[in-house]
Design a protein around this motif. Structure first.
Motif, mmCIF file in Angstrom:
data_model
loop_
_atom_site.group_PDB
_atom_site.id
_atom_site.type_symbol
_atom_site.label_atom_id
_atom_site.label_comp_id
_atom_site.label_asym_id
_atom_site.label_seq_id
_atom_site.Cartn_x
_atom_site.Cartn_y
_atom_site.Cartn_z
ATOM 1 N N HIS A 135 0.659 3.771 -3.122
ATOM 2 C CA HIS A 135 -0.042 5.036 -2.871
ATOM 3 C C HIS A 135 0.893 6.178 -2.507
ATOM 4 N N VAL A 136 2.065 5.864 -1.975
ATOM 5 C CA VAL A 136 2.938 6.926 -1.486
ATOM 6 C C VAL A 136 4.283 6.959 -2.216
ATOM 7 N N GLU A 159 0.837 -1.210 0.000
ATOM 8 C CA GLU A 159 0.000 0.000 0.000
ATOM 9 C C GLU A 159 0.872 1.261 0.000
ATOM 10 N N LEU A 160 1.911 1.237 0.832
ATOM 11 C CA LEU A 160 2.825 2.380 0.877
ATOM 12 C C LEU A 160 3.493 2.586 -0.479
#
Lengths: 273, 271
Positions: free
Chosen positions: A184-185, A180-181
């Motif tokens: 999304h980041v 997810e990191l």
């Protein structure tokens, strides 16, 4: 206050005059035009005085006009090699950059090798690759991919790790997974770095393809092959016509990447302007 | 009673030998607004990072709602507002505040496993929009962070944390980079939001006035080694509007905190 303001306006061109000047943008295209004219004149003088040094410009234009399909076909081959090689290099470098940003062990293993690869003159590897892989597309793609590999790897790895500590802390307290990191980041944070790499690598990819063609002349075509054949037969006009098209290809690729960057990184321009 | 935040005999040293926290015990009942104040190096930010599970203590226990900070984070019981807004520049305001909610989707199930945590519905988008509106960000919902002022960016960061409906909200000097005017307006909005969502708050600050105005309890800390020197309950009525700041009883609390801080500067044994 008001009087000084109006006086400073008076000393400038009137509004309509300035509008016309701005629309023509003379200050933008005039300087390069003058320089190009001077260079072209110097070229012509040299070509007349020493024909073995430079071909006359009209000869270059003539061969371009009469043999255009021939040049375009070979340009297509070179363009395919450079873009396909770049794509291969991009996929490998981007994947490795993700791995190095996620694991310190992989980073320590990969980076020294990547640096050695970067300082190795790849032009020197080209003949060896031709011996190994023959006169087909393979050595050309490999060389192009190798030349593009390092800038993409370094920039992407730097970009993936450019996320500020406090941003990471916010998402760590909600236990965002590594995936997810990453999605999304980290990857969006890396995009400006990736595009900076692409702007370096697109011209490099053409160099890679041409160098490979020069080392394996006469095989699958391409502008490098055209250049090497023509120069062995003293056809300077053909050589420079090919070089002219290569330069155009480089400009076109750079234009495409700039357009894509403007679309994708609209947010980034907003922060830097 | 194991709800709220509890620290017991907590010690944390760093590699260079600094004792950031030494034998710190603190118990924060649920729903309290607690400020941590003290000079630089007193370990207040370290304490916050321990509760957030970003660092681990060397000795002692830290618990949030009766479980370890790690488990609390996995269940999304904790919201963090860092010193900088830490917004993602490519996402508009609404996407910035909803992104943490979209991550770690198993948190709801983990929440249910922790005893005593009420099953709360996750905030849906309309709720987020009304939360943004309450923070004065209705017009900015679809703007990028770079198009906002510093104060607005920090409000977005606060809404992002509140939007998780956390049991514990951790705020690390969130207003320190703002001018005084913006700072006071944001204090008021923070109290307004907190009034509605009633979470436990740990608020790190350098400002005595800010600590007294916001808190139920002010924890005064001292450095070398980092420790708690005083715990002052602020018995002032809420809501605490602008006019309270000029009243005598407000100044009396400010003086008490200031005196405690002065004591904190004295090195033990040297006086």
């Amino acid at each position: 206050m008001a009087t000084t303001l109006s006086r400073s306006v008076d000393s400038r061109p009137t509004r309509t005059q300035r509008g016309v000047l701005q629309r023509l943008r003379i200050s933008l295209w005039m300087p390069p035009l003058v320089l190009i004219s001077v260079l072209a004149l110097a070229w012509q003088v040299t070509a007349v005085e020493m024909p073995f040094l430079l071909p006359p410009l009209q000869d270059v234009a003539a061969t371009l006009a009469t043999e255009l399909p021939y040049y375009l076909q070979n340009a297509g081959i070179t363009l395919f090699e450079s873009v396909a090689g770049l794509a291969i290099g991009f996929v490998v470098a981007f994947g490795l950059a993700v791995l190095t940003s996620e694991s310190a062990v992989i980073r320590r293993a990969v980076m020294p090798v990547a640096v050695v690869l970067n300082v190795t003159p790849l032009v020197a590897i080209a003949p060896a690759l031709v011996v190994a892989f023959g006169f087909g597309a393979a050595p050309k793609l490999i060389i192009t991919a190798l030349i593009c590999f390092f800038p993409i790897l370094i920039n992407t790895a730097t970009g993936l790790r450019s996320v500020p500590q406090q941003v990471l802390q916010v998402y760590r307290t909600v236990r965002a997974s590594r995936l997810e990191l990453l999605l999304h980041v980290r990857v969006p944070s890396a995009l400006p770095y990736v595009f900076a790499a692409l702007r370096i690598v697109f011209p490099l990819s053409i160099i890679g393809a041409v160098v490979a063609e020069l080392s394996a002349a006469g095989a699958t075509g391409g502008l490098g092959t055209v250049i090497s054949t023509a120069s062995s037969m003293n056809q300077l006009a053909v050589v420079y016509a090919s070089i002219f098209i290569l330069a155009l290809l480089g400009v076109a690729l750079l234009g495409v990447i700039t357009l894509v960057e403007r679309r994708v990184l609209r947010w980034h321009r907003g922060t830097t302007d | 009673m194991n709800a709220g935040v509890r620290l017991h005999g907590v010690r944390k040293t760093y590699g260079d030998g600094t004792v950031a926290l030494d034998d710190v015990s603190l118990s924060v009942p649920p729903g309290r607004f607690v400020s941590l104040i003290g000079p630089s190096g007193c370990g207040k930010s370290t304490l916050l990072r321990l509760v957030a599970g970003l660092e681990a203590q060397d000795h002692g226990q830290v618990s949030v709602h009766g479980v370890s900070p790690e488990d609390a984070c996995a269940a999304k019981l904790i919201g963090l507002v860092p010193q900088t807004p830490a917004l993602l520049p490519w996402l508009d305001v609404l996407r910035n505040v909803t992104l943490p909610r979209r991550m770690n989707r198993r948190a709801a199930a983990r929440r249910a496993e922790i005893a005593g945590v009420e099953a709360r519905a996750v905030l849906q988008e309309p709720d987020m929009l009304s939360l943004l509106a309450r923070a004065g960000l209705a017009e900015a919902v679809h703007r990028l962070p770079s198009q906002l002022s510093g104060g607005m960016q920090q409000r977005v960061a606060i809404v992002r944390a509140f939007g998780l409906r956390p049991d514990v909200l951790l705020m690390d000097e969130p207003f320190s980079a703002l001018d005084e005017f913006t700072r006071e307006a944001l204090q008021e909005q923070l109290l307004d939001l907190w009034d509605e969502l009633q979470t436990t708050v740990l608020f790190v600050t350098h400002s005595i006035q800010e600590a007294v105005r916001l808190s139920d309890t002010v924890v005064v800390m001292a450095p070398d080694p980092g420790r708690v020197v005083d715990v002052i309950d602020i018995d002032l009525p809420r809501p605490r509007g602008q006019q309270l700041l000029e009243q005598g009883r407000f100044h009396a609390y400010e003086d008490r905190v200031r005196n405690a801080l002065r004591g904190a500067w004295r090195v033990p044994g040297a006086a």
